[in-house]
Design a protein around this motif. Structure first.
Motif, PDB file in Angstrom:
ATOM      1  N   LEU A  66      11.615  12.841  -2.498  1.00 11.67           N
ATOM      2  CA  LEU A  66      11.583  12.427  -1.095  1.00 11.67           C
ATOM      3  C   LEU A  66      12.922  12.720  -0.428  1.00 11.67           C
ATOM      4  N   ARG A  67      12.891  13.563   0.620  1.00  7.24           N
ATOM      5  CA  ARG A  67      14.109  13.967   1.323  1.00  7.24           C
ATOM      6  C   ARG A  67      14.229  13.346   2.714  1.00  7.24           C
ATOM      7  N   SER A  68      13.128  12.975   3.299  1.00  7.87           N
ATOM      8  CA  SER A  68      13.145  12.457   4.671  1.00  7.87           C
ATOM      9  C   SER A  68      12.333  11.180   4.751  1.00  7.87           C
ATOM     10  N   GLY A 112       0.818  -1.209   0.000  1.00  5.66           N
ATOM     11  CA  GLY A 112       0.000   0.000   0.000  1.00  5.66           C
ATOM     12  C   GLY A 112       0.848   1.254   0.000  1.00  5.66           C
ATOM     13  N   VAL A 113       1.944   1.234   0.739  1.00  2.25           N
ATOM     14  CA  VAL A 113       2.837   2.395   0.780  1.00  2.25           C
ATOM     15  C   VAL A 113       3.495   2.599  -0.578  1.00  2.25           C
ATOM     16  N   LEU A 114       3.974   1.501  -1.189  1.00  2.00           N
ATOM     17  CA  LEU A 114       4.615   1.621  -2.500  1.00  2.00           C
ATOM     18  C   LEU A 114       3.611   2.077  -3.550  1.00  2.00           C
ATOM     19  N   GLN A 170      16.321  -2.256   0.890  1.00  2.00           N
ATOM     20  CA  GLN A 170      16.924  -2.252  -0.436  1.00  2.00           C
ATOM     21  C   GLN A 170      15.974  -1.634  -1.458  1.00  2.00           C
ATOM     22  N   VAL A 171      14.693  -1.927  -1.307  1.00  2.92           N
ATOM     23  CA  VAL A 171      13.705  -1.322  -2.203  1.00  2.92           C
ATOM     24  C   VAL A 171      13.648   0.180  -1.982  1.00  2.92           C
ATOM     25  N   VAL A 172      13.702   0.609  -0.720  1.00  7.34           N
ATOM     26  CA  VAL A 172      13.672   2.036  -0.401  1.00  7.34           C
ATOM     27  C   VAL A 172      14.871   2.744  -1.028  1.00  7.34           C
ATOM     28  N   GLY A 173      16.046   2.093  -0.954  1.00  5.99           N
ATOM     29  CA  GLY A 173      17.239   2.706  -1.538  1.00  5.99           C
ATOM     30  C   GLY A 173      17.124   2.902  -3.031  1.00  5.99           C
ATOM     31  N   LYS A 174      16.395   2.040  -3.708  1.00  6.42           N
ATOM     32  CA  LYS A 174      16.267   2.157  -5.155  1.00  6.42           C
ATOM     33  C   LYS A 174      15.307   3.268  -5.561  1.00  6.42           C
ATOM     34  N   ILE A 175      14.250   3.465  -4.788  1.00  2.00           N
ATOM     35  CA  ILE A 175      13.233   4.441  -5.191  1.00  2.00           C
ATOM     36  C   ILE A 175      13.459   5.823  -4.583  1.00  2.00           C
TER      37      ILE A 175
END
Length: 756
Positions: free
Chosen positions: A568-570, A529-531, A585-590
């Motif tokens: 997205l900065r924070s 849901g977040v993605l 790892q997914v967060v780092g990519k997006i």
């Protein structure tokens, strides 16, 4: 006569006997005469007010004449003549003294009336002219006549009364009314402030003087057409001139400091120093502030604009009414836990303070709907409204206030109130200027209320909305809010158990201006849901916060289409146990533009899971919070500071027990912009502290070494050389650092706030 007396023996015998008797009588007269004459003269003095000189002269005259004739007489006949002569002289002197008025002798005018005993007045109105010197003595004290007494004992009490009158009397003996009239005529505020230091009585009297009751100051009249010329002969100091009472000063009273005397002192002390503008009273159950102290503020501080009273149980409507009467410029009123304030006090403020722009009422059980209704009608400038935990406030009061003050109302915060869907419908319809809306703990508000609030399309200017502990918020309600608020930039949702991924995605699609998304304790929200929300949301989204969302867990496979959140900065993922390496790892990519990263409480995070996220950042991290990540080691810290040492300003490693001196060596070598470092509960030692202190390029402002069991007194000299930039140092629970060492360090770093 003599021959007859001598030729007749019987007659001679009788004469002899009579002569002897007369001689004895003469001796008795000489002995007792003085006392009798003194008593007689005292009685005369009580009648005629004879002086001391007259008394002494009479006694000496009568005794000397009688004794002289007695000792010089040679025959019996002379004794009789002497006795008769002495007696006649005395009678003659008495008659002369009695006939001749004493007022003529003394040259003093007086009344010839003699008052014997009793009261001199039959009318009780004239008794004010009567002075009682003793139990049986009455003296009439006329303004023009000399008093006359009826008893000789009146001299001594009269003298005592005169001595008593001659004693100096203090100004404090005046009644409050007279002293009030004197004090209110003091020429300036500085004089009144100085006079208040004399005593508590003067202080309270001065504080009770209203501004309108002050004595009118004399102003020189200047004729028209003539210019006013200053008097150069007068020396006027600039600091003695009265400053305008514009309300620049702020005063705070906490707990035991909050008393009526303290408030009176503040009221008078701030008059000559710019005037009191803000007053904050933070009390307790034992706070002794009453309406008296609040009245002192009202009388002396007409410039008061902000009044905040927290937990002041003795303040009533009377004190608040005094504030309303004396402080018409009041703009902000905060009332928290004031149980004795009712609608009456609010109505007084509403009618007397038309400039009111902010009203906060919290836990005031006696306030009902009526006061809020009058506030809405009488305060057209009201911009901010906060109502919390007021049991008797319902739909009628809130709806009436919002609909009446809709032209200016910009912020509304409602918490733990017994209101229904009606209030949300009114807010949605009349909140045309509303910018910030906060709804907390509204258990009686359902899905319909949120849906109507959004679909009325009245919240066109809404920028921020907070919904906390409202079970009525569902996916439909959240979508309606996004539809009715096209310029919404911030959404904060907490403990809304019926919100799911579908509602979050639909909201993100509609809220095209969203910049900050905060989800807390929303357990039905998942990582998918977040993605999905990130994939369809505003490309200007800057901050994402996920706190205790237990539904967010690692996914077995990455989605085929990943969103790109270049704005997205924070990113904050706190206390979400399901988030581990795969999710990061997914967060780092997006999110390649991250500058602030908060992973506090993520015990499942390891070095391997964070390395891809750290390496993916293109702009460099500025703030990194890894507190509670117990599995992190020196290797991750070393890589982090080497990759982002030039931009990193804040690093929190609280609770990371595997962090040692090696991390401090890397920080000392690679970081140049560091100002905040938290190493609490880590494994660093004195060596690491020495290395950190030797890095001259660092300008640390705050350093925390709390609960570092390996840090000892040997580190204190190095900490003392940290430099002038150090303003905060935490050494709590460092068992190997002595109290004496802390004292020496405090003397050396006197400008630094050291917690030990």
């Amino acid at each position: 006569m003599r021959s007859a007396d001598s030729s007749n023996p019987v007659l001679v015998f009788l004469l002899s006997i009579s002569s002897l008797l007369l001689l004895l009588l003469l001796l008795v007269f000489v002995g007792v005469g003085s006392g009798f004459s003194g008593f007689l003269l005292l009685r005369l003095c009580s009648w005629r007010r004879l002086s001391t000189a007259e008394v002494v002269s009479f006694l000496l005259f009568s005794r000397s004449v009688g004794l002289w004739v007695c000792f010089l007489s040679k025959r019996w006949i002379f004794l009789r003549i002497c006795l008769i002569f002495t007696f006649l002289c005395g009678i003659l002197f008495i008659l002369v003294m009695f006939i001749s008025p004493s007022s003529h002798l003394l040259g003093v005018a007086g009344s010839d009336d003699i008052c014997h005993g009793g009261s001199l007045f039959s009318n009780l109105v004239d008794s004010s002219l009567l002075l009682s010197l003793s139990r049986n003595v009455d003296v009439y004290c006329s303004s023009r006549k000399r008093p006359r007494v009826t008893a000789p004992l009146a001299f001594r009490p009269a003298k005592k009364a005169a001595d008593k009158k001659q004693q100096p009397r203090s100004i404090d003996s005046l009644p409050d009314e007279c002293l009030f009239e004197i004090l209110r005529r003091l020429p300036g505020e500085k004089e009144r402030s100085n006079s208040a230091r004399v005593s508590k009585r003067w202080l309270m009297l001065l504080s009770s003087i209203r501004s309108s009751e002050l004595g009118a100051r004399k102003k020189s009249r200047v004729e028209p057409g003539k210019k006013f010329l200053p008097d150069l002969n007068k020396d006027v100091l600039l600091d003695e001139q009265e400053s305008e009472n514009n309300g620049y000063l702020t005063r705070r009273l906490d707990a035991e400091e909050a008393t009526d005397i303290r408030l009176a002192s503040i009221a008078l002390g701030t008059c000559s120093r710019g005037g009191l503008g803000k007053l904050f009273i933070q009390g307790s159950n034992s706070t002794r502030v009453t309406d008296v102290g609040l009245s002192a503020i009202a009388h002396a501080c007409p410039s008061l604009r902000v009044l905040s009273m927290w937990k002041v149980p003795l303040i009533t409507d009377a004190g608040l009414s005094e504030i309303a009467d004396g402080c018409p410029l009041l703009e902000k009123l905060d009332l928290c836990q004031c149980p004795l304030i009712t609608d009456k006090g609010l109505i007084a403020v509403a009618k007397k303070c038309p400039n009111l722009t902010s009203l906060t009422i919290e836990s005031c059980a006696s306030i009902c709907n009526e006061g809020l209704q009058v506030i809405g009608r009488s305060c057209p400038k009201l911009k901010s409204l906060t109502i919390k935990d007021c049991l008797h406030v319902g739909d009628q009061g809130i709806a009436s206030l919002v609909s009446s003050a809709s032209s200016c109302l910009e912020r509304i915060k409602l918490q733990a109130l017994n209101i229904s869907d009606i209030v949300l419908a009114v807010i949605g319809h009349y909140g045309k200027n509303l910018i910030d809306l906060s709804l907390n703990g509204l258990q009686n508000v359902g899905e319909k209320g949120f849906w109507v609030m959004g679909n009325t399309l009245g919240l066109q200017k809404l920028r921020s909305i907070t919904i906390n502990c409202c079970n009525g918020l569902t996916d439909k309600g959240l979508q309606a809010i996004a539809k009715g608020s096209p310029f919404l930039k911030q959404l904060f949702v907490r403990k809304c158990c019926y919100l799911s991924d579908a509602g979050l995605r639909s909201f993100a699609e509609t809220a095209r201006a969203l910049e900050n998304l905060h989800l807390e304790d929303c357990n039905r929200i998942t990582l998918m849901g977040v993605l999905g929300a990130l994939l369809t949301c505003n490309p200007e989204l800057k901050s994402l916060v996920l706190v205790r969302c237990l539904g967010i867990r690692d996914i077995a496979f990455a989605p085929t289409q990943l969103p790109s959140c270049m704005s997205l900065r924070s990113l904050t993922i706190r206390d979400c146990p399901g988030v581990t390496g795969a999710s990061l790892q997914v967060v780092g990519k997006i999110c390649p533009q991250l500058q602030k990263l908060d992973l506090s409480g993520q015990v499942g995070v390891t070095d391997a899971s964070l390395i891809p996220l750290i390496q993916s950042s293109e702009v460099g991290f500025v703030e990194v919070n890894l507190s509670g990540c117990v599995n992190l080691s020196d290797a991750l810290v070393t890589m982090l500071v080497k990759a982002h040492g030039s931009t990193l300003k804040m690093l929190n490693l609280d609770g990371c027990k595997r962090i040692t001196d090696q991390s401090l060596v890397a920080i000392a070598d690679s970081c140049s912009a560091f100002n905040d470092l938290d190493l609490s509960c880590s494994s660093i030692s004195d060596y690491g502290v020495a290395v950190l202190a030797s890095a001259r390029q660092l300008n640390l402002c705050t350093l925390s070494l709390a609960s570092c069991s390996k840090v000892t007194d040997k580190s204190l000299p190095f900490l003392g050389n940290m430099g002038k930039s150090m303003v905060g140092l935490n050494l709590q629970h460092c068992s190997l650092i002595s109290i004496h060492g802390i004292g020496l360090l405090e003397e050396k770093l006197w400008w630094c706030d050291i917690i030990s």
